[in-house]
Design a protein around this motif. Structure first.
Motif, PDB file in Angstrom:
ATOM      1  N   ALA A  43       0.833  -1.212   0.000  1.00 45.12           N
ATOM      2  CA  ALA A  43       0.000   0.000   0.000  1.00 45.12           C
ATOM      3  C   ALA A  43       0.866   1.260   0.000  1.00 45.12           C
ATOM      4  N   PHE A  44       1.945   1.237   0.777  1.00 44.16           N
ATOM      5  CA  PHE A  44       2.844   2.402   0.792  1.00 44.16           C
ATOM      6  C   PHE A  44       3.521   2.549  -0.572  1.00 44.16           C
ATOM      7  N   LEU A  45       3.959   1.440  -1.153  1.00 46.48           N
ATOM      8  CA  LEU A  45       4.593   1.498  -2.465  1.00 46.48           C
ATOM      9  C   LEU A  45       3.633   2.088  -3.493  1.00 46.48           C
ATOM     10  N   GLU A  46       2.363   1.732  -3.420  1.00 46.57           N
ATOM     11  CA  GLU A  46       1.366   2.314  -4.327  1.00 46.57           C
ATOM     12  C   GLU A  46       1.315   3.834  -4.183  1.00 46.57           C
ATOM     13  N   ASP A  47       1.387   4.320  -2.934  1.00 43.25           N
ATOM     14  CA  ASP A  47       1.376   5.768  -2.703  1.00 43.25           C
ATOM     15  C   ASP A  47       2.626   6.430  -3.292  1.00 43.25           C
ATOM     16  N   VAL A  48       3.773   5.762  -3.157  1.00 43.60           N
ATOM     17  CA  VAL A  48       5.020   6.294  -3.728  1.00 43.60           C
ATOM     18  C   VAL A  48       4.931   6.311  -5.252  1.00 43.60           C
ATOM     19  N   LEU A  49       4.440   5.231  -5.834  1.00 47.31           N
ATOM     20  CA  LEU A  49       4.326   5.157  -7.297  1.00 47.31           C
ATOM     21  C   LEU A  49       3.336   6.186  -7.829  1.00 47.31           C
ATOM     22  N   TYR A  50       2.272   6.431  -7.080  1.00 48.48           N
ATOM     23  CA  TYR A  50       1.324   7.471  -7.483  1.00 48.48           C
ATOM     24  C   TYR A  50       2.042   8.817  -7.543  1.00 48.48           C
ATOM     25  N   ARG A  51       2.820   9.137  -6.499  1.00 48.30           N
ATOM     26  CA  ARG A  51       3.549  10.401  -6.470  1.00 48.30           C
ATOM     27  C   ARG A  51       4.547  10.464  -7.623  1.00 48.30           C
ATOM     28  N   GLU A  52       5.193   9.342  -7.937  1.00 49.61           N
ATOM     29  CA  GLU A  52       6.137   9.294  -9.059  1.00 49.61           C
ATOM     30  C   GLU A  52       5.437   9.632 -10.371  1.00 49.61           C
ATOM     31  N   SER A  53       4.170   9.229 -10.496  1.00 52.14           N
ATOM     32  CA  SER A  53       3.433   9.473 -11.736  1.00 52.14           C
ATOM     33  C   SER A  53       3.120  10.952 -11.938  1.00 52.14           C
ATOM     34  N   LEU A  54       3.214  11.741 -10.881  1.00 55.04           N
ATOM     35  CA  LEU A  54       2.883  13.170 -10.952  1.00 55.04           C
ATOM     36  C   LEU A  54       4.026  14.021 -11.471  1.00 55.04           C
ATOM     37  N   GLY A  55       5.241  13.523 -11.387  1.00 55.65           N
ATOM     38  CA  GLY A  55       6.378  14.310 -11.850  1.00 55.65           C
ATOM     39  C   GLY A  55       7.684  13.715 -11.367  1.00 55.65           C
ATOM     40  N   THR A  56       8.750  14.123 -12.022  1.00 52.39           N
ATOM     41  CA  THR A  56      10.051  13.544 -11.741  1.00 52.39           C
ATOM     42  C   THR A  56      10.542  13.830 -10.321  1.00 52.39           C
ATOM     43  N   THR A  57      11.186  12.830  -9.745  1.00 54.37           N
ATOM     44  CA  THR A  57      11.818  13.004  -8.436  1.00 54.37           C
ATOM     45  C   THR A  57      13.334  12.886  -8.557  1.00 54.37           C
ATOM     46  N   GLY A  58      13.816  12.706  -9.794  1.00 52.94           N
ATOM     47  CA  GLY A  58      15.259  12.695 -10.032  1.00 52.94           C
ATOM     48  C   GLY A  58      15.740  14.131 -10.100  1.00 52.94           C
ATOM     49  N   ILE A  59      16.461  14.553  -9.062  1.00 53.07           N
ATOM     50  CA  ILE A  59      16.806  15.983  -8.946  1.00 53.07           C
ATOM     51  C   ILE A  59      18.134  16.333  -9.596  1.00 53.07           C
TER      52      ILE A  59
END
Length: 153
Positions: A43-59
Motif C-alpha cells: 500500500a505504501f509502495l502504491e502511494d510512492v508510485l502514485y507520487r512518481e506518476s505526478l512528476g520527476t523526483t530525479g533531482i
C-alpha cells in the motif's frame, strides 16, 4: 525538524541490489517495513508510485528523492540507498540515479513537517560537494555525517 530524528543507520543501505527504478523503490520500502516505519509495504509502495506518476523526483547529480505521504507510515522517516550501478530514472539533468532518498511521511506530517524535512534535505543536496560525497561514502555513519553537516548551514 532535526534530520537525525528521521535518518537512522538502520534505514541506510549502501549496497543495494536493485537494477531498476521499481526494484530500488521496493528495496527501500522493504527497509522501512523491516524497521517498523511503515505498516503495509504494498500500500505504501502504491502511494510512492502514485507520487512518481505526478512528476520527476530525479533531482540531478545522480540523486532521486521519491516520496510517499501515506496513512501506512507509522513514523515519518527517510530510507537512503545507493545502488551498485546507474539506474534509469526521469531526472532534471538527464543523468541516471545512484543515490535514492525515499521520504515516508505520515498523514499528520504531510504539510508543515514534510516541507521542513524536504527543505533540510534540499539544503544538503544543494551542495555539489555533499552530493559527490554521498556517492562514495563507505559507511552509514559517513552518510549521517554528510546530512548533519548540512544541518549546521
Amino acid at each position: 525538524m532535526d534530520l537525525a530524528k528521521v535518518i537512522k543507520k538502520e534505514t541506510i543501505k549502501l549496497e543495494m541490489e536493485a537494477t531498476t527504478k521499481d526494484e530500488a523503490l521496493r528495496e527501500l520500502v522493504e527497509l522501512l517495513f523491516e524497521n517498523n516505519k511503515i505498516s503495509d509495504k504494498e500500500a505504501f509502495l502504491e502511494d510512492v508510485l502514485y507520487r512518481e506518476s505526478l512528476g520527476t523526483t530525479g533531482i540531478g547529480n545522480y540523486i532521486a528523492i521519491p516520496h510517499g505521504k501515506s496513512k501506512f507510515v507509522n513514523k515519518t522517516s527517510l530510507a537512503l540507498g545507493r545502488t551498485k550501478q546507474d539506474i534509469e530514472w526521469e531526472t532534471l539533468d538527464g543523468l541516471p540515479v545512484r543515490f535514492i532518498i525515499l521520504f515516508a511521511v505520515t498523514d499528520e506530517d504531510k504539510t508543515s513537517v514534510h516541507v521542513k524535512l524536504l527543505a533540510k534535505v534540499a539544503s544538503t543536496l544543494g551542495d555539489d560537494d555533499a552530493c559527490a560525497k554521498l556517492l562514495v561514502a563507505k559507511t552509514n555513519e559517513e552518510i549521517l555525517n554528510i546530512f548533519s553537516a548540512g544541518e549546521e548551514n
